[in-house]
Design an enzyme around this catalytic site. Structure first.
Site, PDB file in Angstrom:
ATOM      1  N   ASP A 132     -12.558  -9.069  74.938  1.00  0.00           N
ATOM      2  CA  ASP A 132     -12.043 -10.252  74.966  1.00  0.00           C
ATOM      3  C   ASP A 132     -10.733 -10.655  74.241  1.00  0.00           C
ATOM      4  O   ASP A 132      -9.882 -11.782  74.381  1.00  0.00           O
ATOM      5  CB  ASP A 132     -12.890 -11.476  74.547  1.00  0.00           C
ATOM      6  CG  ASP A 132     -13.312 -11.449  72.980  1.00  0.00           C
ATOM      7  OD1 ASP A 132     -12.818 -10.492  72.340  1.00  0.00           O
ATOM      8  OD2 ASP A 132     -13.993 -12.426  72.541  1.00  0.00           O
ATOM      9  N   GLU A 133     -10.333  -9.832  73.282  1.00  0.00           N
ATOM     10  CA  GLU A 133      -9.015  -9.916  72.437  1.00  0.00           C
ATOM     11  C   GLU A 133      -7.652  -9.698  73.383  1.00  0.00           C
ATOM     12  O   GLU A 133      -6.696 -10.085  72.910  1.00  0.00           O
ATOM     13  CB  GLU A 133      -9.200  -8.836  71.632  1.00  0.00           C
ATOM     14  CG  GLU A 133     -10.111  -8.966  70.443  1.00  0.00           C
ATOM     15  CD  GLU A 133      -9.720  -8.449  69.174  1.00  0.00           C
ATOM     16  OE1 GLU A 133      -8.780  -8.102  68.573  1.00  0.00           O
ATOM     17  OE2 GLU A 133     -10.984  -8.290  68.435  1.00  0.00           O
ATOM     18  N   TYR A 156      -3.944  -3.563  68.868  1.00  0.00           N
ATOM     19  CA  TYR A 156      -5.222  -2.853  69.375  1.00  0.00           C
ATOM     20  C   TYR A 156      -5.480  -3.689  70.691  1.00  0.00           C
ATOM     21  O   TYR A 156      -5.491  -3.129  71.715  1.00  0.00           O
ATOM     22  CB  TYR A 156      -6.433  -3.328  68.495  1.00  0.00           C
ATOM     23  CG  TYR A 156      -7.830  -3.503  69.269  1.00  0.00           C
ATOM     24  CD1 TYR A 156      -8.334  -2.182  69.671  1.00  0.00           C
ATOM     25  CD2 TYR A 156      -8.624  -4.491  69.459  1.00  0.00           C
ATOM     26  CE1 TYR A 156      -9.401  -2.326  70.203  1.00  0.00           C
ATOM     27  CE2 TYR A 156      -9.516  -4.621  69.883  1.00  0.00           C
ATOM     28  CZ  TYR A 156     -10.152  -3.222  70.434  1.00  0.00           C
ATOM     29  OH  TYR A 156     -11.397  -3.232  71.305  1.00  0.00           O
ATOM     30  N   LYS A 160      -5.337  -2.234  74.700  1.00  0.00           N
ATOM     31  CA  LYS A 160      -6.485  -2.551  75.656  1.00  0.00           C
ATOM     32  C   LYS A 160      -6.222  -3.424  76.871  1.00  0.00           C
ATOM     33  O   LYS A 160      -6.518  -2.886  77.789  1.00  0.00           O
ATOM     34  CB  LYS A 160      -7.826  -3.366  74.864  1.00  0.00           C
ATOM     35  CG  LYS A 160      -8.620  -2.745  73.728  1.00  0.00           C
ATOM     36  CD  LYS A 160      -9.070  -1.270  74.106  1.00  0.00           C
ATOM     37  CE  LYS A 160     -10.621  -1.483  74.924  1.00  0.00           C
ATOM     38  NZ  LYS A 160     -11.305  -0.431  75.316  1.00  0.00           N
TER      39      LYS A 160
END
Ligand code: NAD
Ligand code: DAU
Length: 349
Positions: A132-133, A156, A160
């Site tokens: 969800d980040e 990060y 993603k």
């Protein structure tokens, strides 16, 4: 018989996924491909390593030639891709490792799948497990839906997000049968103690300070790993091609409240006189720290009938019990390089 590749199967979530697929689907041949970085540990799979439908391949997804070679040799029917560099704080220290594994590694797997499947795409699945980040940070209200624009804030989450975009692009451009899920914070047994919950449990156990970034008011939505695994099984088998599904626990906690809760549970279990809360230490905030994540899971709930089955209280207690009884596992993963990492991450905070 179906041949299924699970990447990152020696990591935290991956080991739960491998165990679930090996036990639940004896008709599948399960291939766990993992580089065994600091986060990959075959001890996580001791109970299933001798099952006849389980196979381990040590390899690096960044090695494109190796990926082609492996895909050509085994001709997988499905891929569950979990291999990744997964820790936000490490991505702040060393972004390049995240670009190589999360972006280049994912594209290598897409290329290898595309090559072996060519136009025979019937019954094939390339499933990318994401976070969800990628959506960035919420304010005090609102939820991430599948339509929320991507606004990653850490190296990060940027890596993603980039890998998600490549996966979707391969669906649009090459018709590769992809699926993506974006999940909130997982917790449970076998999680590496760099992440908040196991780090706090381990530090309480050793009477070490409990580092809380900033004021501890950042909010995360916590989901027990076994509930995530059930969602992954459903999406792999029943999710629609080219679709994204959000997965969350509807279980929001500020970090400070969560840590206090762990302290209270452990005070009882360890029967100590000095409350663990006294170990709480507020430290310098994480750079670019996202304030709040919260997930609207209505799509996967309505379309595939998934919902979390474990109560947070029971699952948290089960997790703490697992760490307290798994002394040898914890000792092994917190010796050597972990000490160096801890020093680097926390000594100057
Ligand atoms: P983890 O760090 O515990 O495990 C990652 C695994 O990938 C390890 O076994 C590691 O050895 C392997 N790996 C790393 N680089 C590799 C490479 N180059 N080649 C082959 N293998 C490699 O991660 P996790 O927490 O289990 O997360 C798994 C996946 O789920 C990741 O893609 C992560 O982004 C995603 N995710 C995690 C969470 C969470 O809360 N942990 C939530 C949502 C999504
Ligand atoms: O939301 C999903 C993501 O959740 C996954 O994609 C990531 O792989 C996973 O690591 C996790 O990311 P977070 O950064 O949210 O998790 P972490 O456990 O590192 O931190 C949780 C919260 O606790 C966050 O607000 C930072 C804070 N924290 C963390 C650590 C390690 C502290 O206050 N102190 C700490 O020592």
């Amino acid at each position: 018989m179906k041949k299924i590749l699970i990447t990152g199967g020696a990591g935290f979530i991956g080991s739960h996924v491998v165990r679930h697929f090996v036990n639940k689907y004896p008709e599948y041949e399960i291939y766990n491909l993992d580089k065994l970085t600091y986060a990959g540990n075959l001890e996580n799979l001791k109970d299933i390593e001798n099952k006849s439908n389980y196979h381990f391949i040590k390899a690096d997804i960044v090695d494109s030639d190796k990926m082609f070679e492996i895909f050509e040799k085994y001709c997988f029917d499905g891929v569950l891709h979990l291999a990744a560099e997964s820790h936000v704080d490490r991505s702040i220290l060393d972004p390049m490792a995240f670009i190589y594994t999360n972006v280049v590694g994912t594209v290598n797997l897409l290329n290898a799948a595309r090559k072996i499947w060519e136009d025979d795409l019937e019954d094939k699945v390339f499933y990318h497990i994401s976070t969800d980040e990628v959506y960035g940070s919420l304010g005090e209200t609102g939820y991430f839906t599948e339509e929320t624009p991507y606004r990653p804030n850490s190296p990060y989450s940027a890596s993603k997000a980039s890998s998600d975009h490549f996966v979707r692009a391969y669906y649009k451009t090459y018709n590769l049968p992809v699926k993506i899920t974006n999940c909130s914070n997982n917790f449970g047994p076998y999680q590496f103690p760099e992440k908040l919950i196991p780090l706090i449990i381990n530090n309480i156990k050793h009477n070490k300070p409990l580092p809380i970034y900033g004021k501890g008011l950042n909010i995360r939505d916590w989901l027990f790993v076994e509930d995530h695994v059930k969602a992954i099984d459903l999406v792999f088998h029943k999710g629609k091609r080219g679709e994204t599904y959000n997965i969350g626990g509807s279980n929001e906690w500020t970090n400070i409240d969560l840590v206090r809760k762990i302290c209270k549970i452990m005070d009882k279990k360890l029967n100590r006189e000095e409350p663990a809360e006294n170990l709480i230490t507020f430290v310098k905030d994480r750079a670019g720290h996202d304030l709040r994540y919260a997930i609207d899971s209505s799509k996967i709930q309505n379309e595939l009938g998934w919902k979390p089955e474990h109560s947070f209280e029971e699952a948290l207690e089960k997790t703490i019990d697992w760490y307290l009884k798994s002394e040898e596992w914890l000792e092994n993963v917190t010796s050597g390089n972990y000490q160096k990492y801890y020093e680097l991450q926390y000594s100057k905070r």
